[in-house]
Design a protein around this motif. Structure first.
Motif, short mmCIF file in Angstrom:
data_model
loop_
_atom_site.label_atom_id
_atom_site.label_comp_id
_atom_site.label_asym_id
_atom_site.label_seq_id
_atom_site.Cartn_x
_atom_site.Cartn_y
_atom_site.Cartn_z
N UNK A 92 0.92 -1.10 0.11
CA UNK A 92 0.01 0.08 0.14
C UNK A 92 0.85 1.17 0.22
N UNK A 93 0.72 2.04 -0.98
CA UNK A 93 1.89 3.18 -1.10
C UNK A 93 0.80 4.58 -0.88
N UNK A 94 1.23 5.05 0.38
CA UNK A 94 0.76 6.42 0.42
C UNK A 94 1.68 7.60 0.00
N UNK A 95 2.76 7.14 -0.81
CA UNK A 95 3.67 8.06 -1.44
C UNK A 95 3.49 7.92 -2.89
N UNK A 96 4.10 8.83 -3.42
CA UNK A 96 4.36 8.73 -5.07
C UNK A 96 5.66 8.23 -5.31
N UNK A 97 6.05 7.46 -5.80
CA UNK A 97 7.52 6.80 -6.25
C UNK A 97 8.39 7.92 -6.66
N UNK A 211 4.74 -0.20 -6.99
CA UNK A 211 5.21 0.23 -8.25
C UNK A 211 6.47 1.37 -8.09
N UNK A 212 7.41 1.54 -9.09
CA UNK A 212 8.45 2.57 -9.03
C UNK A 212 7.81 3.76 -9.14
N UNK A 213 6.87 3.99 -10.06
CA UNK A 213 5.92 5.28 -10.15
C UNK A 213 4.57 5.14 -9.41
N UNK A 214 4.06 6.36 -9.40
CA UNK A 214 2.51 6.45 -8.72
C UNK A 214 1.48 5.94 -9.46
N UNK A 215 1.65 5.92 -11.00
CA UNK A 215 0.67 5.46 -11.76
C UNK A 215 0.93 3.73 -12.02
N UNK A 216 1.89 3.39 -11.28
CA UNK A 216 2.05 1.98 -11.34
C UNK A 216 2.24 1.27 -12.89
N UNK A 217 1.34 0.41 -13.11
CA UNK A 217 1.36 -0.23 -14.71
C UNK A 217 0.71 0.73 -15.63
N UNK A 218 0.17 1.79 -15.12
CA UNK A 218 -0.45 2.71 -16.22
C UNK A 218 0.76 3.50 -16.81
N UNK A 219 1.82 3.58 -15.99
CA UNK A 219 3.10 4.36 -16.59
C UNK A 219 3.76 3.60 -17.67
N UNK A 220 4.13 4.45 -18.70
CA UNK A 220 5.12 3.77 -19.85
C UNK A 220 6.09 3.16 -19.35
N UNK A 221 6.72 3.45 -18.22
CA UNK A 221 8.18 2.89 -18.07
C UNK A 221 7.88 1.78 -17.32
N UNK A 222 6.75 1.58 -16.68
CA UNK A 222 6.42 0.21 -15.88
C UNK A 222 5.76 -0.75 -16.77
N UNK A 223 5.20 -0.28 -17.85
CA UNK A 223 4.50 -0.93 -18.94
C UNK A 223 4.60 -0.41 -20.22
N UNK A 224 5.77 -0.61 -20.94
CA UNK A 224 6.07 0.01 -22.35
C UNK A 224 4.95 0.11 -23.35
N UNK A 225 4.40 -1.24 -23.50
CA UNK A 225 3.61 -1.54 -24.78
C UNK A 225 2.69 -2.72 -24.23
N UNK A 226 1.95 -3.06 -25.13
CA UNK A 226 0.98 -4.33 -25.08
C UNK A 226 1.71 -5.61 -24.64
N UNK A 227 2.76 -5.94 -25.15
CA UNK A 227 3.50 -7.18 -25.10
C UNK A 227 3.77 -7.07 -23.62
#
Length: 544
Positions: A92-97, A211-227
């Motif tokens: 649970x992340x109460x901070x933004x990565x 997640x490394x970023x607040x947006x988690x897997x919606x962030x393109x650096x955590x989830x670059x593309x559909x593959x």
């Protein structure tokens, strides 16, 4: 996994000299069998060893190395909450990565804790499986051996493979600071990056979700593309699903494993279908405005992947419970929230790595006890009689898992309503009414279930929320583990009884259906009043 934990020869035996050297360095005898009390003591003690250094690092991160984004130290309650969150595999992340943690904290605290918390979960699950064997004695293995092998032979090899795949697809793995760019309209933007690929594989493989970023897997650096999104889908389910078949191979009860697999898969589908259907149908209030919703309820969804994929990913991650998100749960339809809450509360439809099996064991004990009494037989499970003490332990775990989130939500509602100033001055809720209640209930159910996802409309970085969710996370993490080991300890002390014609078959489809119904009765119906106050009331308000 069966070869690793049973001590059979495997391809990873070349790691044995390294493991043995670590054991000698720590003066640990991995061959020494532990009973359930010794196993539990070792498990709990090592948690304290990790907790204090991690807390200190977060408090002082502004003055430590690898702080290229110049992030300041965390406030004490946020630091405590963050350590407890990752220590309990809740994340649970109460901070933004990007703005809340330095590179050093991301590696030395959050990535490290995701590895060791997942290994702890896996070791606890393995010990309980081992406790169901008909071997003589009270030993259930050695915690330190199970823990280290979980790291070196399961989690690390898979994480390295997945990290390489992610880097090939463009996921950052760098110690350079934020990248400054000038946008087309002339604005200066600092683009956060960092050692992302080191964290993301274990957050999925270990049922963690941080997640490394607040947006988690919606962030393109955590989830670059559909593959990479497809890869996320696979690795979240990989080890929890594999653990089910590990049970069958280890206990030589493949039919029992298939029964569990059927129950868990049915539960996952019953969570997924309503969520996907609700989101694909769109919001009736928006439809009443004459706005086309052919794409479904796109509010809060990842535009690259659309409603169906985002919704199924949501369902998968409330069941596991990694809690990883590729969309904003706060924007989902009310009945979708009902399914999310139910999935997190059950926490046994595959569930977390190791811990999902522990939760299922609690349901199994209760189901076997009730089923055998209904047909006039003696309660037995894997050749051991289930007595009053085993039932008491199972029921205590089940009741606590339900009582804690409901009680904490009630306390939060009381504080909000009876605040000396205006409730709005607390800054907690961006939405009031039934949705606001669901928001607060979701935070606690997610915490106790070890999920870690939340509704974005909650201002949760306060001393109240940091401390109360920390209590929920510690309770949800260790009560099932303690209860499961107590039950196994009681069963190991009893004489093995060979199966007979009077023994209830727990590997049949009939028992699987009964078990599934018991899970629904024990969890979903227990929260029915909460559903009525929150998401179901909101659902009918949309129809008016």
């Amino acid at each position: 996994m069966k070869k690793v934990y049973h001590g059979d020869k495997s391809l990873l035996d070349f790691l044995a000299p390294i493991e043995n050297r670590l054991f000698r360095l720590c003066k640990i005898d991995p061959e020494k069998a532990m009973d359930w009390k010794q196993y539990l003591l070792a498990l709990l003690t090592i948690q304290l060893v990790w907790m204090l250094p991690a807390f200190i690092v977060l408090i002082l991160q502004g003055k430590l190395m690898l702080n290229l984004a110049h992030v300041g130290g965390m406030e004490w309650s946020l630091a405590l909450n963050s350590v407890v969150s990752f220590l309990t595999s809740t994340n649970l992340q109460h901070y933004a990565g990007e703005t809340g943690a330095s590179y050093f904290s991301q590696i030395a605290v959050f990535t490290f804790l995701q590895f060791v918390s997942a290994a702890t979960s896996l070791a606890a699950g393995v010990a309980i499986v081992r406790g169901l064997t008909k071997d003589a004695g009270t030993g259930i293995g050695n915690f330190f051996e199970d823990f280290l092998k979980s790291l070196t032979r399961v989690l690390l090899p898979l994480s390295i493979i997945v990290a390489i795949l992610f880097m090939v697809k463009g996921m950052p793995m760098t110690f350079h600071g934020p990248h400054q760019i000038i946008t087309l309209q002339g604005d200066t933007v600092n683009v956060a990056k960092g050692p992302v690929a080191a964290m993301i594989p274990i957050k999925e493989l270990g049922s963690n979700g941080g997640g490394f970023f607040a947006a988690n897997d919606a962030h393109p650096f955590e989830n670059p593309d559909f593959s990479t999104f497809v890869l996320h889908f696979i690795i979240v389910l990989l080890l929890p699903m594999a653990f089910v078949f590990f049970i069958g191979y280890y206990l030589h009860q493949q039919k029992f494993a298939w029964m569990l697999f059927g129950v868990m898969t049915a539960g996952l589908l019953m969570l997924s279908i309503p969520i996907v259907k609700q989101e694909a149908g769109g919001n009736p209030k928006i439809a009443a405005m004459g706005i086309s919703q052919k794409a479904g309820n796109m509010e809060g969804k990842e535009i690259r992947f659309g409603v169906n994929y985002s919704s199924f990913y949501c369902a998968e991650n409330v069941a596991i419970p990694a809690g990883t998100v590729a969309s904003v749960h706060d924007s989902y339809m009310p009945l979708s929230a009902t399914a999310m809450l139910a999935g997190m509360q059950v926490d046994a439809f595959f569930g977390g790595l190791g811990t999902g099996w522990i939760n299922m064991l609690i349901y199994l004990i209760i189901a076997v006890f009730v089923a055998t009494l209904m047909i006039g037989r003696t309660p037995e499970f894997f050749g051991k009689k289930i007595g009053v003490r085993e039932m008491q332990a199972a029921l205590i775990v089940n009741v606590i898992q339900i009582f804690v989130p409901v009680a904490l939500a009630a306390i939060a509602c009381f504080v909000y309503v009876n605040h000396s100033g205006s409730p709005d001055s607390l800054g907690w809720l961006s939405n009031k009414g039934p949705h606001g209640f669901t928001t607060m209930l979701y935070e606690y159910v997610s915490s106790v279930a070890g999920n870690g996802s939340n509704f974005g409309g909650l201002g949760n970085n306060t001393v109240f929320w940091n401390l109360t969710t920390s209590f929920g996370m510690l309770t949800g993490r260790f009560v099932p583990i303690i209860g499961g080991l107590v039950i196994i300890g009681l069963m190991r002390s009893k004489q093995y009884i060979p199966a007979s014609l009077g023994t209830l078959k727990t590997d049949s489809a009939t028992f699987g259906v009964f078990l599934f119904c018991m899970i629904l009765v024990l969890t979903v119906l227990s929260l029915f009043v909460m559903f009525m106050i929150g998401p179901i009331t909101e659902y009918f308000s949309l129809k008016l």
